[in-house]
Design an enzyme around this catalytic site. Sequence first.
Site, PDB file in Angstrom:
ATOM      1  CG  HIS A 272      -0.186   0.440   1.882  1.00 55.34           C
ATOM      2  ND1 HIS A 272      -0.351   1.092   3.084  1.00 55.34           N
ATOM      3  CD2 HIS A 272       0.496  -1.010   2.632  1.00 55.34           C
ATOM      4  CE1 HIS A 272       0.310   1.267   3.899  1.00 55.34           C
ATOM      5  NE2 HIS A 272       1.115   0.020   4.446  1.00 55.34           N
TER       6      HIS A 272
ATOM      7  CB  THR B 215       3.597   6.435  -5.720  1.00 57.25           C
ATOM      8  OG1 THR B 215       3.634   7.585  -4.215  1.00 57.25           O
ATOM      9  CG2 THR B 215       2.072   7.245  -5.858  1.00 57.25           C
ATOM     10  NE  ARG B 216       4.590   1.242  -1.437  1.00 59.31           N
ATOM     11  CZ  ARG B 216       4.938  -0.096  -0.277  1.00 59.31           C
ATOM     12  NH1 ARG B 216       6.261  -1.167  -0.974  1.00 59.31           N
ATOM     13  NH2 ARG B 216       4.294  -0.633   0.466  1.00 59.31           N
TER      14      ARG B 216
ATOM     15  CE  LYS C 208       4.955   6.441  -0.442  1.00 63.55           C
ATOM     16  NZ  LYS C 208       4.485   5.408  -1.377  1.00 63.55           N
TER      17      LYS C 208
ATOM     18  CG  HIS D 266      17.266  -1.706   6.535  1.00 62.81           C
ATOM     19  ND1 HIS D 266      16.171  -1.984   6.092  1.00 62.81           N
ATOM     20  CD2 HIS D 266      17.920  -1.205   5.409  1.00 62.81           C
ATOM     21  CE1 HIS D 266      16.449  -2.795   5.347  1.00 62.81           C
ATOM     22  NE2 HIS D 266      17.714  -2.334   4.567  1.00 62.81           N
TER      23      HIS D 266
ATOM     24  CB  CYS E  28       4.338  -0.194   4.650  1.00 65.65           C
ATOM     25  SG  CYS E  28       6.309   0.115   4.387  1.00 65.65           S
TER      26      CYS E  28
ATOM     27  CE  LYS F 165      11.811  -0.683  -7.629  1.00 60.41           C
ATOM     28  NZ  LYS F 165      12.347  -1.289  -6.611  1.00 60.41           N
TER      29      LYS F 165
END
Length: 379
Positions: free
Chosen positions: A49, A52-53, A267, A272, A316, A349
């Site tokens: 979620h 955008t990725r 964004k 990590h 996430c 992706k």
Amino acid sequence: MSSSDERRDAIVVGVGGMGSATAYHLADRGVDVLGLERFDIPHTQGSSHGITRIIRRAYYEHPSYIPLIERAYELWDDLADETGRPVIHRTGSIDAGPQGNIVFEGSLRSCKEHDIPHEVLTGAELNERFPGYNLPDEYRALYQEDGGFVVPEQAIVGHTELAQAAGAEIRAREGVHDWAETPDGGVRVWTDKDTYEADTLVLAAGAWNYKLADALDGLAVPERQVLAWFQPETPSLYEPEQLPVWNIETPEGRFYGLPIYDVPGFKLGKYHHLDESVDPDHYDTDPGPADEVLLRDFTEKYFPEAAGPTMRLATCMFTNSPDEHFILDTLPDHPQVVVGAGFSGHGFKFATVIGEILADLADDGETDHPIEMFGLDRF
């Protein structure tokens, strides 16, 4: 077995990014497939979620990913064409950092080895071309025009709709709590609502995979991640037409980010984030002040025009393998059980091609895709 259903060819556990693509590829081949998702479709509880990725053709992690990303691009375009959903957007991509760092050097190596068109810019040249950036002049940046972003929620919905149209049965809000091999070499799956049988099982449950396969314990470790959206002081600098997606190595760590899209704000996240390994059923899902400060401090230094009011914070999960490369294999003692795990914060992706690979392994027991480096036996 469920009293109301026949034995399936395949069951897919998890209908997120990878699982929805797997269900689609199986159903499209005529396989009788059942997809089981413990949450909604799509949902915000796991890794698939965030609106955008990033997708990028240059790949600093390892050149072996390039053949997979090439196929992923083809399949993303196919998904957009078949569904009419805007699942992929090309903005260009930037991989940058001080001279000699892995983000820049690794991306450059992958472009040279695979003849991928690219440009090398200094930090000063990058800042001039894309004024939203404020990198040190001596940094080096690789610009690749095909990079951009995919839209995870739209992708999951699109794959799910296509799977259903091809005959798949998809059930949300039905959690899997156990499975076992049947005497004839199939699998029996117990959920909180029913029991099912199938010839093969695909575990695509993200951060929960290790709870369903002992072989993944310690090899697919969930990690809490936090994302921020800040409203730019000059929004026009951070629109998709003006801001390539980016990965940047700095003294503060390795960060990534994307332009404004669909919701207010620029964004970004840090790989990590706070190094917090977690139990996906019991962790702090509410971002706090420390999470925001870490991301704001970076933004103020390297993207100062973007460091306006906070619009949104979200958690996430990454699910990390020890070497941060994927796990795509069958279980050692259960060849009828396929696993896709350990995507280590850079997997979405590839969701389209991962679905194709997992479908190959479930349906044929092998794949033509080059996945030798992703086997469980490397551990």
